[in-house]
Structures are given as C-alpha cells and as structure tokens.
Design a protein around this motif. Structure first.
Motif, PDB file in Angstrom:
ATOM      1  N   UNK A  36       0.828  -1.209   0.000  1.00 29.37           N
ATOM      2  CA  UNK A  36       0.000   0.000   0.000  1.00 29.37           C
ATOM      3  C   UNK A  36       0.861   1.256   0.000  1.00 29.37           C
ATOM      4  N   UNK A  37       1.909   1.274   0.809  1.00 29.02           N
ATOM      5  CA  UNK A  37       2.779   2.448   0.872  1.00 29.02           C
ATOM      6  C   UNK A  37       3.522   2.653  -0.444  1.00 29.02           C
ATOM      7  N   UNK A  38       3.982   1.553  -1.054  1.00 29.40           N
ATOM      8  CA  UNK A  38       4.713   1.670  -2.317  1.00 29.40           C
ATOM      9  C   UNK A  38       3.807   2.127  -3.457  1.00 29.40           C
ATOM     10  N   UNK A  39       2.548   1.748  -3.419  1.00 29.04           N
ATOM     11  CA  UNK A  39       1.605   2.062  -4.498  1.00 29.04           C
ATOM     12  C   UNK A  39       0.724   3.259  -4.175  1.00 29.04           C
ATOM     13  N   UNK A  40       1.081   4.016  -3.126  1.00 22.97           N
ATOM     14  CA  UNK A  40       0.361   5.239  -2.755  1.00 22.97           C
ATOM     15  C   UNK A  40      -1.120   4.990  -2.468  1.00 22.97           C
ATOM     16  N   UNK A  41      -1.426   3.842  -1.867  1.00 20.08           N
ATOM     17  CA  UNK A  41      -2.778   3.488  -1.434  1.00 20.08           C
ATOM     18  C   UNK A  41      -3.806   3.508  -2.559  1.00 20.08           C
ATOM     19  N   UNK A  42      -3.376   3.224  -3.780  1.00 23.29           N
ATOM     20  CA  UNK A  42      -4.317   3.143  -4.889  1.00 23.29           C
ATOM     21  C   UNK A  42      -5.193   1.908  -4.699  1.00 23.29           C
ATOM     22  N   UNK A  43      -6.516   2.062  -4.785  1.00 26.03           N
ATOM     23  CA  UNK A  43      -7.405   0.948  -4.443  1.00 26.03           C
ATOM     24  C   UNK A  43      -7.309  -0.248  -5.388  1.00 26.03           C
ATOM     25  N   UNK A  44      -6.869  -0.068  -6.618  1.00 23.64           N
ATOM     26  CA  UNK A  44      -6.801  -1.184  -7.551  1.00 23.64           C
ATOM     27  C   UNK A  44      -5.458  -1.910  -7.483  1.00 23.64           C
ATOM     28  N   UNK A  45      -4.543  -1.403  -6.692  1.00 23.52           N
ATOM     29  CA  UNK A  45      -3.254  -2.059  -6.491  1.00 23.52           C
ATOM     30  C   UNK A  45      -3.342  -2.979  -5.266  1.00 23.52           C
ATOM     31  N   UNK A  46      -2.434  -3.900  -5.149  1.00 25.45           N
ATOM     32  CA  UNK A  46      -2.293  -4.789  -3.980  1.00 25.45           C
ATOM     33  C   UNK A  46      -3.534  -5.660  -3.763  1.00 25.45           C
ATOM     34  N   UNK A  47      -4.226  -6.008  -4.834  1.00 23.40           N
ATOM     35  CA  UNK A  47      -5.456  -6.787  -4.688  1.00 23.40           C
ATOM     36  C   UNK A  47      -5.178  -8.186  -4.152  1.00 23.40           C
ATOM     37  N   UNK A  48      -4.098  -8.825  -4.598  1.00 25.05           N
ATOM     38  CA  UNK A  48      -3.798 -10.179  -4.119  1.00 25.05           C
ATOM     39  C   UNK A  48      -3.502 -10.177  -2.632  1.00 25.05           C
ATOM     40  N   UNK A  49      -2.709  -9.218  -2.170  1.00 24.67           N
ATOM     41  CA  UNK A  49      -2.379  -9.133  -0.755  1.00 24.67           C
ATOM     42  C   UNK A  49      -3.622  -8.841   0.079  1.00 24.67           C
ATOM     43  N   UNK A  50      -4.446  -7.922  -0.402  1.00 21.37           N
ATOM     44  CA  UNK A  50      -5.662  -7.570   0.331  1.00 21.37           C
ATOM     45  C   UNK A  50      -6.618  -8.752   0.397  1.00 21.37           C
ATOM     46  N   UNK A  51      -6.757  -9.458  -0.722  1.00 27.08           N
ATOM     47  CA  UNK A  51      -7.661 -10.608  -0.743  1.00 27.08           C
ATOM     48  C   UNK A  51      -7.195 -11.695   0.221  1.00 27.08           C
ATOM     49  N   UNK A  52      -5.908 -11.984   0.243  1.00 25.95           N
ATOM     50  CA  UNK A  52      -5.420 -13.024   1.149  1.00 25.95           C
ATOM     51  C   UNK A  52      -5.588 -12.598   2.607  1.00 25.95           C
ATOM     52  N   UNK A  53      -5.380 -11.321   2.906  1.00 21.74           N
ATOM     53  CA  UNK A  53      -5.564 -10.837   4.279  1.00 21.74           C
ATOM     54  C   UNK A  53      -7.039 -10.906   4.682  1.00 21.74           C
ATOM     55  N   UNK A  54      -7.931 -10.463   3.815  1.00 16.22           N
ATOM     56  CA  UNK A  54      -9.355 -10.483   4.137  1.00 16.22           C
ATOM     57  C   UNK A  54      -9.881 -11.914   4.247  1.00 16.22           C
ATOM     58  N   UNK A  55      -9.367 -12.823   3.429  1.00 13.69           N
ATOM     59  CA  UNK A  55      -9.763 -14.223   3.525  1.00 13.69           C
ATOM     60  C   UNK A  55      -9.322 -14.810   4.859  1.00 13.69           C
ATOM     61  N   UNK A  56      -8.118 -14.485   5.284  1.00 10.57           N
ATOM     62  CA  UNK A  56      -7.625 -14.944   6.579  1.00 10.57           C
ATOM     63  C   UNK A  56      -8.500 -14.399   7.704  1.00 10.57           C
ATOM     64  N   UNK A  57      -8.862 -13.130   7.626  1.00 15.01           N
ATOM     65  CA  UNK A  57      -9.725 -12.530   8.641  1.00 15.01           C
ATOM     66  C   UNK A  57     -11.080 -13.246   8.695  1.00 15.01           C
TER      67      UNK A  57
END
Length: 80
Positions: A36-57
């Motif tokens: 998120x920090x590297x991509x300036x919190x753009x919502x369409x970036x980091x989708x794989x990381x976000x999906x894996x985190x939300x799935x874990x949650x």
C-alpha cells in the motif's frame, strides 16, 4: 511461536503494526501495508495481498464463531 499467518512480536514492532491489528493474520498484514505504501494506497493495487488478508480474517472469524457455538452448547448441557 509464529505460524504462517502470525508474525512474531519483533516483526510487528519493526513494521509498526498497531496493537489492535496484531491478530492471527498479522503476517499477511505486513506485506499488504508495504505494498500500500509503495503504491500510494491506490485501491486497484495490492489486490492479491488484500484478498489473502481479508480471507484470513474471514476464516478466523468463522473459527471463533464455531468455538463460541461449541461453548454455548456445552454451557446449555451443563445447565440441564
């Protein structure tokens, strides 16, 4: 001991993860925040990381609800 989804206390301190976010999925949150920090919190970036985190949650939530349901059943059986 840290599992595959739980980061150690040292890793959490180094990455400045707030106490409220130090849960079963903390090891997945660290790369998500870095992305998120590297991509300036753009919502369409980091989708794989976000999906894996939300799935874990979500899976952790389901696990906790199953434990709670078992505790309630055990409590009802103990009252009878």
């Amino acid at each position: 001991m840290a599992s595959s989804t739980t980061a150690s206390q040292e890793e959490l301190k180094q990455n400045r993860v707030p106490l409220a976010w130090r849960d079963q999925c903390s090891a997945l949150l660290i790369p998500l925040n870095v992305c998120r920090k590297q991509k300036y919190y753009l919502p369409w970036e980091c989708e794989n990381e976000r999906h894996s985190y939300e799935k874990c949650q979500y899976e952790d939530y389901l696990r906790r609800m199953k434990v709670l349901a078992k505790q309630k059943v055990a409590q009802l059986e103990a009252e009878e």
